[in-house]
Write a protein that holds these residues in place. Sequence first.
Motif, PDB file in Angstrom:
ATOM      1  N   VAL A  15      -0.908  -9.453  30.299  1.00 30.09           N
ATOM      2  CA  VAL A  15      -2.147  -9.240  29.555  1.00 30.09           C
ATOM      3  C   VAL A  15      -1.994  -9.746  28.132  1.00 30.09           C
ATOM      4  CG1 VAL A  15      -3.740  -7.486  28.667  1.00 30.09           C
ATOM      5  CG2 VAL A  15      -2.828  -7.289  30.993  1.00 30.09           C
ATOM      6  N   ALA A  16      -0.808  -9.547  27.554  1.00 26.90           N
ATOM      7  CA  ALA A  16      -0.553 -10.023  26.189  1.00 26.90           C
ATOM      8  C   ALA A  16      -0.719 -11.532  26.094  1.00 26.90           C
ATOM      9  CB  ALA A  16       0.852  -9.611  25.760  1.00 26.90           C
ATOM     10  N   ASP A  17      -0.269 -12.262  27.099  1.00 27.74           N
ATOM     11  CA  ASP A  17      -0.424 -13.718  27.107  1.00 27.74           C
ATOM     12  C   ASP A  17      -1.898 -14.120  27.103  1.00 27.74           C
ATOM     13  OD1 ASP A  17       2.289 -14.177  27.092  1.00 27.74           O
ATOM     14  OD2 ASP A  17       2.457 -14.354  29.278  1.00 27.74           O
ATOM     15  N   ASP A  18      -2.721 -13.357  27.824  1.00 27.00           N
ATOM     16  CA  ASP A  18      -4.147 -13.663  27.894  1.00 27.00           C
ATOM     17  C   ASP A  18      -4.846 -13.428  26.564  1.00 27.00           C
ATOM     18  OD1 ASP A  18      -6.462 -14.435  29.477  1.00 27.00           O
ATOM     19  OD2 ASP A  18      -7.110 -12.340  29.330  1.00 27.00           O
ATOM     20  N   LEU A  19      -4.278 -12.582  25.707  1.00 26.03           N
ATOM     21  CA  LEU A  19      -4.899 -12.263  24.427  1.00 26.03           C
ATOM     22  C   LEU A  19      -4.824 -13.407  23.424  1.00 26.03           C
ATOM     23  CD1 LEU A  19      -3.732  -8.564  23.945  1.00 26.03           C
ATOM     24  CD2 LEU A  19      -6.012  -9.372  24.540  1.00 26.03           C
ATOM     25  N   LYS A  20      -4.127 -14.471  23.766  1.00 20.44           N
ATOM     26  CA  LYS A  20      -4.075 -15.628  22.874  1.00 20.44           C
ATOM     27  C   LYS A  20      -5.453 -16.273  22.701  1.00 20.44           C
ATOM     28  CE  LYS A  20       0.743 -16.650  24.054  1.00 20.44           C
ATOM     29  NZ  LYS A  20       1.676 -17.570  24.770  1.00 20.44           N
ATOM     30  N   ARG A  21      -6.367 -16.007  23.645  1.00 18.01           N
ATOM     31  CA  ARG A  21      -7.716 -16.570  23.557  1.00 18.01           C
ATOM     32  C   ARG A  21      -8.722 -15.578  22.961  1.00 18.01           C
ATOM     33  NH1 ARG A  21     -11.080 -15.012  27.852  1.00 18.01           N
ATOM     34  NH2 ARG A  21     -10.047 -13.691  29.391  1.00 18.01           N
ATOM     35  N   LEU A  22      -8.202 -14.530  22.330  1.00 22.50           N
ATOM     36  CA  LEU A  22      -9.064 -13.457  21.834  1.00 22.50           C
ATOM     37  C   LEU A  22     -10.102 -13.967  20.838  1.00 22.50           C
ATOM     38  CD1 LEU A  22      -9.546 -10.384  22.009  1.00 22.50           C
ATOM     39  CD2 LEU A  22      -7.929 -10.097  20.147  1.00 22.50           C
ATOM     40  N   ASP A  23      -9.687 -14.785  19.884  1.00 24.39           N
ATOM     41  CA  ASP A  23     -10.612 -15.258  18.854  1.00 24.39           C
ATOM     42  C   ASP A  23     -11.764 -16.037  19.479  1.00 24.39           C
ATOM     43  OD1 ASP A  23     -11.137 -15.541  15.926  1.00 24.39           O
ATOM     44  OD2 ASP A  23     -11.025 -17.658  16.438  1.00 24.39           O
ATOM     45  N   GLU A  24     -11.441 -16.901  20.415  1.00 23.01           N
ATOM     46  CA  GLU A  24     -12.464 -17.701  21.098  1.00 23.01           C
ATOM     47  C   GLU A  24     -13.408 -16.809  21.905  1.00 23.01           C
ATOM     48  OE1 GLU A  24     -12.666 -21.043  24.690  1.00 23.01           O
ATOM     49  OE2 GLU A  24     -10.771 -20.625  23.684  1.00 23.01           O
ATOM     50  N   ALA A  25     -12.845 -15.791  22.569  1.00 24.01           N
ATOM     51  CA  ALA A  25     -13.665 -14.913  23.408  1.00 24.01           C
ATOM     52  C   ALA A  25     -14.623 -14.068  22.569  1.00 24.01           C
ATOM     53  CB  ALA A  25     -12.763 -14.019  24.248  1.00 24.01           C
ATOM     54  N   LEU A  26     -14.143 -13.562  21.438  1.00 20.54           N
ATOM     55  CA  LEU A  26     -14.989 -12.704  20.608  1.00 20.54           C
ATOM     56  C   LEU A  26     -16.141 -13.474  19.989  1.00 20.54           C
ATOM     57  CD1 LEU A  26     -12.482 -10.387  18.681  1.00 20.54           C
ATOM     58  CD2 LEU A  26     -13.418 -10.149  20.992  1.00 20.54           C
ATOM     59  N   ALA A  27     -15.958 -14.782  19.773  1.00 18.97           N
ATOM     60  CA  ALA A  27     -16.988 -15.590  19.111  1.00 18.97           C
ATOM     61  C   ALA A  27     -18.312 -15.542  19.862  1.00 18.97           C
ATOM     62  CB  ALA A  27     -16.506 -17.029  18.980  1.00 18.97           C
ATOM     63  N   GLU A  28     -18.266 -15.368  21.169  1.00 22.29           N
ATOM     64  CA  GLU A  28     -19.484 -15.311  21.970  1.00 22.29           C
ATOM     65  C   GLU A  28     -20.079 -13.906  21.991  1.00 22.29           C
ATOM     66  OE1 GLU A  28     -18.728 -16.866  25.830  1.00 22.29           O
ATOM     67  OE2 GLU A  28     -17.796 -18.719  25.082  1.00 22.29           O
ATOM     68  N   HIS A  29     -19.432 -12.969  21.315  1.00 19.44           N
ATOM     69  CA  HIS A  29     -19.911 -11.579  21.314  1.00 19.44           C
ATOM     70  C   HIS A  29     -19.995 -11.041  19.887  1.00 19.44           C
ATOM     71  CE1 HIS A  29     -19.585 -10.989  25.741  1.00 19.44           C
ATOM     72  NE2 HIS A  29     -18.688 -11.965  25.617  1.00 19.44           N
ATOM     73  N   ARG A  30     -20.361 -11.917  18.980  1.00 16.31           N
ATOM     74  CA  ARG A  30     -20.529 -11.515  17.578  1.00 16.31           C
ATOM     75  C   ARG A  30     -21.725 -10.558  17.477  1.00 16.31           C
ATOM     76  NH1 ARG A  30     -18.964 -14.013  12.503  1.00 16.31           N
ATOM     77  NH2 ARG A  30     -17.861 -15.614  13.725  1.00 16.31           N
ATOM     78  N   LEU A  31     -21.597  -9.560  16.609  1.00 11.97           N
ATOM     79  CA  LEU A  31     -22.680  -8.595  16.417  1.00 11.97           C
ATOM     80  C   LEU A  31     -23.934  -9.293  15.892  1.00 11.97           C
ATOM     81  CD1 LEU A  31     -23.618  -5.576  16.315  1.00 11.97           C
ATOM     82  CD2 LEU A  31     -22.860  -5.582  13.934  1.00 11.97           C
ATOM     83  N   ARG A  32     -25.072  -9.017  16.530  1.00 15.33           N
ATOM     84  CA  ARG A  32     -26.353  -9.522  16.030  1.00 15.33           C
ATOM     85  C   ARG A  32     -27.213  -8.342  15.591  1.00 15.33           C
ATOM     86  NH1 ARG A  32     -30.034  -8.263  19.707  1.00 15.33           N
ATOM     87  NH2 ARG A  32     -29.403  -7.943  21.875  1.00 15.33           N
ATOM     88  N   PRO A  33     -28.152  -8.595  14.699  1.00 12.48           N
ATOM     89  CA  PRO A  33     -29.004  -7.493  14.212  1.00 12.48           C
ATOM     90  C   PRO A  33     -29.834  -6.885  15.337  1.00 12.48           C
ATOM     91  CG  PRO A  33     -29.189  -9.441  12.805  1.00 12.48           C
ATOM     92  CD  PRO A  33     -28.431  -9.863  14.026  1.00 12.48           C
ATOM     93  N   CYS A  34     -30.165  -5.630  15.176  1.00 14.79           N
ATOM     94  CA  CYS A  34     -31.028  -4.935  16.117  1.00 14.79           C
ATOM     95  C   CYS A  34     -32.415  -5.596  16.134  1.00 14.79           C
ATOM     96  CB  CYS A  34     -31.187  -3.463  15.693  1.00 14.79           C
ATOM     97  SG  CYS A  34     -30.352  -2.309  16.777  1.00 14.79           S
ATOM     98  N   GLY A  35     -32.910  -5.870  17.316  1.00 11.53           N
ATOM     99  CA  GLY A  35     -34.275  -6.370  17.432  1.00 11.53           C
ATOM    100  C   GLY A  35     -35.292  -5.262  17.185  1.00 11.53           C
ATOM    101  N   PRO A  36     -36.561  -5.620  17.000  1.00 13.28           N
ATOM    102  CA  PRO A  36     -37.584  -4.616  16.679  1.00 13.28           C
ATOM    103  C   PRO A  36     -37.684  -3.486  17.694  1.00 13.28           C
ATOM    104  CG  PRO A  36     -38.452  -6.832  16.365  1.00 13.28           C
ATOM    105  CD  PRO A  36     -37.117  -6.980  17.030  1.00 13.28           C
TER     106      PRO A  36
END
Length: 305
Positions: A15-36
Amino acid sequence: MFFRNLTLFRFSPAVADDLKRLDEALAEHRLRPCGPLEMFTKGFVPPVGRGEHEPLTHTVKHCTLLTVGGEDKLLPAAVINDELHRKVQKIAEEEGRKVGGRERKRIKEDLLTELLPRAFVRNSRMSAYVDRKHGWLVLDTSSRKSAENALTQIREALGSFPAVPLAPEEGPRVLMTDWLSTGNLPAGLTLGDECELRDPATATGAIARCRRQDLDAEEVKEHLRNGKQVFMLGLTFDDRISFVLGEDLIVRKLKFLDVVMDELGDSQQDAQAELDAGFALLTLELERLLGKLEEWFGLPRPADS
């Protein structure tokens, strides 16, 4: 930068080896503002800085820092119910009829649509880091529910993240009770001035909480002789870190003592250099502490399947 609580999970070398792609993976799940019309949103925010292009991770050696963020609309149920009551009462007075359950539900849904865009938004942030070398996920919270929610966010980003709760081979309650009753603590560990003792025999058993108390005092020993066990215990490790350890192995009230803070110094640095220095010191100190927790309580790292 310094964590105040620690909720811990473990993961295997694979699992630790897979975490090398963490930065790339999180980029697609950046926090966005709450919609109305959204009650909340969850995602990841930069550990330092607020720009939308700031990196979502920060790595020093084998440890990677990340921050789970959230936005929640503050719309108390009492506000909705008061407004619902006012509308239902108005219909009854003007039309001379009783509002049925199905109509009440529709009115309530309309109220949510009307009120949500005007609701205040509360921001939340939780820092965490992964230690790939030793297989730890460390979250800065004492809430198991909040920790599980953050872990879910990481799993969704990665697609899979089989980090597991701690499974001690030595019962924490029994071991800490022995430490307190005998004074025979592991090398480098000393008693603090806080504990919580409970009678484990019944769910409604007596609870004794001590704060700013000499834990070697006779009154504390008397509670132990009467069958109470340690559920929380204040401890100091190597005269560098003080904390309260729970029988759930959650570390609360974590504090780095002056000797540690003096090593950090107070030189004027930019935000990036300050983050580097603080995170390096944090992970170095906690690496030693977590290694000892693993030794004292038997916390094996999961093996690769």
